[in-house]
Write an enzyme that holds these catalytic residues in place. Structure first.
Site, short mmCIF file in Angstrom:
data_model
loop_
_atom_site.label_atom_id
_atom_site.label_comp_id
_atom_site.label_asym_id
_atom_site.label_seq_id
_atom_site.Cartn_x
_atom_site.Cartn_y
_atom_site.Cartn_z
N ASP A 40 0.85 -1.18 0.00
CA ASP A 40 0.00 0.00 0.00
C ASP A 40 0.90 1.24 0.00
O ASP A 40 1.86 1.32 0.76
CB ASP A 40 -0.91 -0.02 1.24
CG ASP A 40 -2.06 0.97 1.12
OD1 ASP A 40 -3.21 0.52 1.07
OD2 ASP A 40 -1.79 2.19 1.07
N ASN A 97 -12.88 -3.10 2.81
CA ASN A 97 -13.81 -1.98 2.94
C ASN A 97 -14.83 -2.10 1.79
O ASN A 97 -14.43 -2.26 0.63
CB ASN A 97 -13.07 -0.65 2.83
CG ASN A 97 -12.10 -0.44 3.99
OD1 ASN A 97 -12.41 -0.78 5.13
ND2 ASN A 97 -10.94 0.11 3.70
N VAL A 106 -10.85 2.95 -3.60
CA VAL A 106 -10.47 2.37 -4.90
C VAL A 106 -11.51 1.29 -5.22
O VAL A 106 -11.65 0.31 -4.46
CB VAL A 106 -9.05 1.78 -4.88
CG1 VAL A 106 -8.74 1.12 -6.21
CG2 VAL A 106 -8.02 2.87 -4.56
N HIS A 110 -10.22 -5.38 -3.24
CA HIS A 110 -8.90 -5.64 -2.66
C HIS A 110 -9.05 -6.01 -1.19
O HIS A 110 -9.93 -5.51 -0.50
CB HIS A 110 -7.96 -4.45 -2.83
CG HIS A 110 -8.53 -3.15 -2.36
ND1 HIS A 110 -9.43 -2.43 -3.11
CD2 HIS A 110 -8.35 -2.47 -1.21
CE1 HIS A 110 -9.76 -1.32 -2.44
NE2 HIS A 110 -9.13 -1.34 -1.28
N HIS A 112 -7.06 -5.90 2.32
CA HIS A 112 -5.92 -5.31 3.04
C HIS A 112 -5.31 -6.38 3.95
O HIS A 112 -6.05 -7.06 4.69
CB HIS A 112 -6.39 -4.16 3.95
CG HIS A 112 -6.90 -2.97 3.21
ND1 HIS A 112 -6.14 -1.84 3.01
CD2 HIS A 112 -8.09 -2.72 2.63
CE1 HIS A 112 -6.86 -0.94 2.34
NE2 HIS A 112 -8.05 -1.45 2.09
#
Ligand code: 5GP
Ligand code: ZN
Length: 118
Positions: A40, A97, A106, A110, A112
């Site tokens: 990240d 998220n 974004v 994805h 995290h």
């Protein structure tokens, strides 16, 4: 705009599709046919990676039945990717998220992976 590239859905305007296509730099730590994991750019933890499917999927809310194996693979590979970063035994968190209210900025799915705290 979304299109199909070698059978894979991509979006030219998407930041993560551009990283996957290597049109934009990222520090990649793992890659296979289905996913890529890179650091990240604005980490929230000593180790902060993003595990990203190569297929452009907007969010968890947009999963189609055929994405089942891709999502499973993102989680199945997380321990190996954590091991590459030496946080598999010390501990790590996995977080997605979903939509703006939860912090998604974004809109390419994805996971995290954060860890490395003392
Ligand atoms: P989200 O908030 O959508 O769940 O997570 C998006 C993540 O992408 C954020 O943690 C943010 O720091 C990261 N990010 C944003 N722009 C870039 C970039 O250009 N490169 C990389 N490697 N990460 C980025
Ligand atoms: Zn994308």
């Amino acid at each position: 705009m979304q299109k199909s590239l070698r059978g894979r859905v991509v979006d030219d305007d998407c930041l993560f599709c551009q990283i996957i296509a290597k049109k934009r730099d990222a520090e990649t730590v793992y890659e296979d046919e289905t996913i890529v994991a890179f650091k990240d750019r604005y980490p929230h933890a000593p180790v902060h990676l993003l595990i990203v499917p190569k297929k452009h999927i907007r969010s968890i809310n947009d999963l189609a039945p055929e994405d089942k194996d891709t999502v499973a693979w993102m989680f199945m590979k997380a321990p190996e990717i954590a091991r590459l970063m030496s946080v598999d035994r010390s501990g790590y968190k996995l977080l997605i998220n979903v939509e703006r209210g939860a912090g998604q900025v974004v809109f390419h799915l994805h996971l995290h992976l954060t860890g490395g705290w003392r």
